[in-house]
Design a protein around this motif. Structure first.
Motif, short mmCIF file in Angstrom:
data_model
loop_
_atom_site.label_atom_id
_atom_site.label_comp_id
_atom_site.label_asym_id
_atom_site.label_seq_id
_atom_site.Cartn_x
_atom_site.Cartn_y
_atom_site.Cartn_z
N TYR A 199 0.83 -1.20 0.00
CA TYR A 199 0.00 0.00 0.00
C TYR A 199 0.87 1.25 0.00
O TYR A 199 0.60 2.21 -0.76
N LEU A 200 1.91 1.28 0.83
CA LEU A 200 2.80 2.44 0.88
C LEU A 200 3.52 2.64 -0.44
O LEU A 200 3.67 3.78 -0.91
N VAL A 201 3.96 1.55 -1.07
CA VAL A 201 4.62 1.65 -2.38
C VAL A 201 3.64 2.17 -3.42
O VAL A 201 3.99 3.00 -4.28
N THR A 202 2.38 1.69 -3.35
CA THR A 202 1.35 2.14 -4.30
C THR A 202 1.11 3.63 -4.19
O THR A 202 1.11 4.35 -5.20
N MET A 247 -0.06 -1.12 -7.56
CA MET A 247 1.31 -0.98 -7.12
C MET A 247 2.30 -1.10 -8.28
O MET A 247 3.31 -0.40 -8.34
N LEU A 248 1.99 -1.99 -9.24
CA LEU A 248 2.90 -2.23 -10.35
C LEU A 248 2.83 -1.15 -11.42
O LEU A 248 3.81 -0.94 -12.15
N ASN A 249 1.70 -0.48 -11.55
CA ASN A 249 1.53 0.50 -12.63
C ASN A 249 2.64 1.55 -12.70
O ASN A 249 3.16 1.83 -13.79
N PRO A 250 3.05 2.18 -11.57
CA PRO A 250 4.13 3.17 -11.68
C PRO A 250 5.42 2.59 -12.24
O PRO A 250 6.12 3.25 -13.02
N PHE A 251 5.75 1.35 -11.84
CA PHE A 251 6.97 0.73 -12.33
C PHE A 251 6.85 0.37 -13.81
O PHE A 251 7.78 0.58 -14.60
N ILE A 252 5.69 -0.15 -14.19
CA ILE A 252 5.49 -0.56 -15.59
C ILE A 252 5.59 0.64 -16.52
O ILE A 252 6.21 0.57 -17.59
#
Length: 313
Positions: free
Chosen positions: A36-39, A285-290
């Protein structure tokens, strides 16, 4: 809690993590808190980078910033309540809170699918009609698409929430889930849920499949246009600009269809929880990295944000 009608049900019990052994509960709590914090941090950084870098004030990044904002809201609708219940040792959620949570889940899930469709249209125009991009994808059109998506998503959420609010809950109030989802609530109802299930399979399918068809149509045209590019390097560059979006679309629609568009007899609590964790927690959570790892412009803007904050400190 037992009763004879809806008015006697003042709360539901969200089992969430409680069905796991104590040690696993602690590990899952730390895992969900970390995700959650990473998201929140990752998506807010993308919004901040896009808003502060004038080079990113384009339709593509405008839609991406909206998607990042939606992802923060999506995770915030479910995860904080689950974590709070775990800390307090409570599993209760009031009837009104449960309906409110379900409403926002419906709204945000539809908004996500609409934004993914709008982003696919943006890529279609950019690749297939590059010379007309500025005249076709205007700021006015972008604003109208987002506002229209919001309006449709809110109407969809209101429909399913009102249909659920009319149901009677007169026996079990235990939800084997970590948030108030439609399928578990329908299973608890002791009244006729045929209309609710019909709306999920008709209106729900229409409002979810329509953006998916738009995405599919856009990428069919994109593929045809890219395959006509003579150089291999040019084709790879064109496809790479769409790779991130395709990965997010596959992850989002795969889990949504697994939960909501299977026959009710095929649903199991474990499978539903796994799939919903994917689209409510993991995907945001993965969207920013992708979107940022292979995007030099966005990576550069994020680097500027970090440098600016470092010097200001």
């Amino acid at each position: 809690m037992r009763g004879t009608n809806q008015s006697s049900v003042s709360e539901f019990l969200l089992l969430g993590l409680s069905r796991q052994p104590q040690q696993q509960q602690q590990l899952l709590f730390v895992l969900f808190l970390s995700m959650y914090l990473v998201t929140v941090l990752g998506n807010l950084l993308i919004v901040l980078a896009i808003s502060t870098d004038s080079r990113l004030h384009t339709p593509m990044y405008f839609f991406l910033s909206n998607l990042s904002f939606m992802d923060v809201c999506f995770s915030s609708t479910t995860v904080p309540k689950m974590l709070t219940n775990h800390i307090l040792g409570s599993h209760s959620i009031s009837f009104s809170e449960c309906l409110t949570q379900m409403y926002f889940i419906c709204v945000l899930a539809v908004m996500d699918s609409f934004l993914l469709a709008v982003m696919a249209y943006d890529r279609f125009v950019a690749i297939c009609h590059p010379l007309h991009y500025r005249t076709k994808v205007t700021h006015q059109l972008c604003a109208l698409l987002v506002i229209g998506s919001w309006a449709t998503a809110n109407l969809n959420g209101l429909l399913h929430t009102l249909l659920t609010a009319r149901l009677s809950f007169c026996a079990d109030n235990v939800i084997p889930h970590f948030f108030c989802d439609m399928n578990p609530l329908l299973k608890l109802s002791c009244s006729d849920t045929q209309l609710n299930e019909l709306m999920i399979l008709t209106e729900g399918t229409l409002i979810t499949v329509t953006p998916f068809v738009c995405i599919l149509t856009s990428y069919v045209h994109i593929s045809c246009a890219v395959l006509r590019v003579p150089s291999t390097r040019g084709r790879w560059k064109a496809f790479s600009t769409c790779g991130s979006h395709l990965a997010v679309v596959s992850l989002f629609y795969g889990t949504i269809s697994a939960v909501y568009f299977n026959p009710s007899s095929s649903h199991s609590a474990e499978k539903d929880i796994t799939a919903t964790v994917m689209y409510t927690v993991v995907t945001p959570m993965l969207n920013p990295f992708i979107y940022s790892l292979r995007n030099k412009d966005l990576t550069g803007a994020l680097r500027k944000v970090f440098v600016r904050k470092t010097f200001s400190v």
